[in-house]
Write an enzyme that holds these catalytic residues in place. Structure first.
Site, PDB file in Angstrom:
ATOM      1  N   GLU A  56     -10.163 -21.256 -32.627  1.00  0.00           N
ATOM      2  CA  GLU A  56     -10.237 -20.343 -33.772  1.00  0.00           C
ATOM      3  C   GLU A  56     -11.591 -20.473 -34.466  1.00  0.00           C
ATOM      4  O   GLU A  56     -12.174 -19.473 -34.880  1.00  0.00           O
ATOM      5  CB  GLU A  56      -9.100 -20.665 -34.747  1.00  0.00           C
ATOM      6  CG  GLU A  56      -8.994 -19.717 -35.908  1.00  0.00           C
ATOM      7  CD  GLU A  56      -8.470 -18.333 -35.537  1.00  0.00           C
ATOM      8  OE1 GLU A  56      -8.222 -18.063 -34.351  1.00  0.00           O
ATOM      9  OE2 GLU A  56      -8.332 -17.517 -36.464  1.00  0.00           O
ATOM     10  N   HIS A  60     -13.087 -17.985 -29.963  1.00  0.00           N
ATOM     11  CA  HIS A  60     -13.079 -17.867 -28.503  1.00  0.00           C
ATOM     12  C   HIS A  60     -11.793 -18.536 -28.026  1.00  0.00           C
ATOM     13  O   HIS A  60     -11.663 -19.757 -28.097  1.00  0.00           O
ATOM     14  CB  HIS A  60     -14.317 -18.552 -27.926  1.00  0.00           C
ATOM     15  CG  HIS A  60     -14.515 -18.285 -26.472  1.00  0.00           C
ATOM     16  ND1 HIS A  60     -14.670 -17.011 -25.971  1.00  0.00           N
ATOM     17  CD2 HIS A  60     -14.585 -19.118 -25.405  1.00  0.00           C
ATOM     18  CE1 HIS A  60     -14.818 -17.079 -24.663  1.00  0.00           C
ATOM     19  NE2 HIS A  60     -14.772 -18.346 -24.295  1.00  0.00           N
ATOM     20  N   HIS A  61     -10.858 -17.723 -27.551  1.00  0.00           N
ATOM     21  CA  HIS A  61      -9.490 -18.213 -27.342  1.00  0.00           C
ATOM     22  C   HIS A  61      -9.148 -18.370 -25.868  1.00  0.00           C
ATOM     23  O   HIS A  61      -9.463 -17.496 -25.063  1.00  0.00           O
ATOM     24  CB  HIS A  61      -8.506 -17.268 -28.015  1.00  0.00           C
ATOM     25  CG  HIS A  61      -8.730 -17.164 -29.504  1.00  0.00           C
ATOM     26  ND1 HIS A  61      -9.611 -16.275 -30.047  1.00  0.00           N
ATOM     27  CD2 HIS A  61      -8.216 -17.864 -30.542  1.00  0.00           C
ATOM     28  CE1 HIS A  61      -9.626 -16.424 -31.377  1.00  0.00           C
ATOM     29  NE2 HIS A  61      -8.791 -17.384 -31.700  1.00  0.00           N
ATOM     30  N   HIS A  78     -14.455 -12.319 -22.035  1.00  0.00           N
ATOM     31  CA  HIS A  78     -14.134 -10.925 -21.681  1.00  0.00           C
ATOM     32  C   HIS A  78     -15.317  -9.999 -21.897  1.00  0.00           C
ATOM     33  O   HIS A  78     -15.618  -9.152 -21.058  1.00  0.00           O
ATOM     34  CB  HIS A  78     -12.905 -10.464 -22.469  1.00  0.00           C
ATOM     35  CG  HIS A  78     -11.649 -11.077 -21.963  1.00  0.00           C
ATOM     36  ND1 HIS A  78     -11.085 -10.713 -20.763  1.00  0.00           N
ATOM     37  CD2 HIS A  78     -10.883 -12.075 -22.450  1.00  0.00           C
ATOM     38  CE1 HIS A  78      -9.994 -11.438 -20.549  1.00  0.00           C
ATOM     39  NE2 HIS A  78      -9.853 -12.282 -21.554  1.00  0.00           N
ATOM     40  N   GLU A  79     -16.017 -10.142 -23.029  1.00  0.00           N
ATOM     41  CA  GLU A  79     -17.117  -9.214 -23.315  1.00  0.00           C
ATOM     42  C   GLU A  79     -18.280  -9.377 -22.330  1.00  0.00           C
ATOM     43  O   GLU A  79     -19.120  -8.485 -22.225  1.00  0.00           O
ATOM     44  CB  GLU A  79     -17.604  -9.371 -24.754  1.00  0.00           C
ATOM     45  CG  GLU A  79     -18.230 -10.722 -25.048  1.00  0.00           C
ATOM     46  CD  GLU A  79     -18.849 -10.776 -26.432  1.00  0.00           C
ATOM     47  OE1 GLU A  79     -18.363 -11.563 -27.241  1.00  0.00           O
ATOM     48  OE2 GLU A  79     -19.820 -10.034 -26.679  1.00  0.00           O
ATOM     49  N   ASP A  87     -17.723 -20.429 -22.868  1.00  0.00           N
ATOM     50  CA  ASP A  87     -16.663 -21.146 -22.156  1.00  0.00           C
ATOM     51  C   ASP A  87     -17.023 -22.618 -21.985  1.00  0.00           C
ATOM     52  O   ASP A  87     -16.186 -23.494 -22.184  1.00  0.00           O
ATOM     53  CB  ASP A  87     -16.408 -20.470 -20.808  1.00  0.00           C
ATOM     54  CG  ASP A  87     -16.030 -19.007 -20.998  1.00  0.00           C
ATOM     55  OD1 ASP A  87     -15.042 -18.744 -21.715  1.00  0.00           O
ATOM     56  OD2 ASP A  87     -16.738 -18.130 -20.483  1.00  0.00           O
TER      57      ASP A  87
END
Lengths: 99, 99, 99, 99
Positions: A56, A60-61, A78-79, A87
Site C-alpha cells: 500500500e 504496488h499490489h 500492469h502499466e 517489482d
C-alpha cells in the site's frame, strides 16, 4: 510512466535480489514469483499483513495466494506490461521482512 | 472426523447460504467458491483480516487469492476429501461480515 | 512542514467531519479522538487492518488502543506539535470505511 | 471457570516465561505487561496481526496499544479478576512469534 525491464535487466536484477535470499525468486509468465512457507497460519498471515502495508505504501499490489502456512506472491507491473523496477523494489522490501 | 456432504446436501446447503447473499457462492472442483470485490485494497485487506480471524477461530483455513480490490475464496475440507458443513459454516460467517 | 491548526480551524474542521458521522470525533489533550465499537474482535481487527493501510499510505500513524470489540483512535501531528489537516484527512478516510 | 493465580504462582510463571525472553514481561496493576519495539509500522502491525490470530484462537484478547513501531500488550483474565494461566499461555505464544 514505468518502463518494462528488458530480459537482461531482469536477469541482472534477479541475480542481485537472490544473492540476499535463502531461496530464490523466479520469473514465470512475465511475473516475479516466490513461495513462502511458515510455521502456521498465524505467522503466514502476520507476514501477509506486513507485505500488505509495504504494498500500500508503494501503491504496488501483489497477486497473491494463501492456504494455511503457504504464501505465493507474484509481482508484475500492469502499466508497463511486464516486470519493472517496482517489482524488484517490492520484492527487496518483502525479503527484508524475513531477515 | 468430518463427513463429506453428498451432492444433495451440498445443493440444499448452497441454496440456504445463497438465500442471504447478494451474489451467490458456487461449487467448482469440489470447492465452495466466491469472488468478492471492494472499493480498494484497504477495504479488501480489512475484509481478509476479519476472515483470517474467523478461519483461525474455526481452525478451518481458506484457499484464497487477492489482487488489489478482489478476493477469491475457495473452501474445502481436506480431511473429508470434499465439501462439509465446516465449509458452509465458515462461508456463513464470512457473509455475515458484509451485512 | 505541516502547520498546526488554530483553535478556530480545529472547530471548523471538526464540525465538517462530524456532520458525516453517526457519533462524533472529539478533541482531547490536543488530539482528535474517537472510540469505535464493533460486534466482535474479528470485525474490530478487520477495521484496524484497513485503518493501518490508510495510515501507512498517508505516512501518518494513529495512537490507538484495542480491547476485544472496542477501538480507540487518537490522532495528532507530532511535527506540528498539535492537530493539523493530516489528522482530519485520516479521520475522514477512517469514517469512510464505516459507510 | 478459570482460577486467578496467587502471587506465588504469578512469580513462578513469570520467572519461567522471562527465562526465554530477551526483555522481560512485568506485572503492573494485576496485568501481565510488555512493550515491544519494531523497525517500523509495517513490522509492528504484522506482529499485531499474528498476535490477533493467536488471541482469537485462544478466545483470550489483549488490551493493547500501538503507535508507529511500538506495541504495548497487557494481559489479564476478567472472569478470574486477575492474572491466570490463560495470560501466561498467550504471552508464551506471543514470545514464540519473535524467536
Amino acid at each position: 510512466m514505468v518502463d518494462k525491464y528488458s530480459e537482461n535487466q531482469i536477469q541482472e536484477a534477479l541475480q542481485e535480489l537472490n544473492a540476499a535470499c535463502e531461496s530464490p525468486w523466479q520469473i514465470r509468465d512475465a511475473k516475479l514469483c516466490k513461495q513462502f512457507k511458515f510455521a502456521n497460519f498465524s505467522r503466514a498471515f502476520g507476514f501477509m499483513s506486513s507485505v500488505a502495508l509495504l504494498a500500500e505504501r508503494a501503491d504496488h499490489h501483489p497477486e497473491w495466494f494463501n492456504v494455511y502456512n503457504r504464501v505465493e506472491i507474484e509481482l508484475t507491473t500492469h502499466e508497463a506490461d511486464g516486470i519493472s523496477h517496482r517489482d524488484f523494489d517490492l520484492a527487496t522490501k518483502i525479503e527484508a521482512l524475513l531477515s
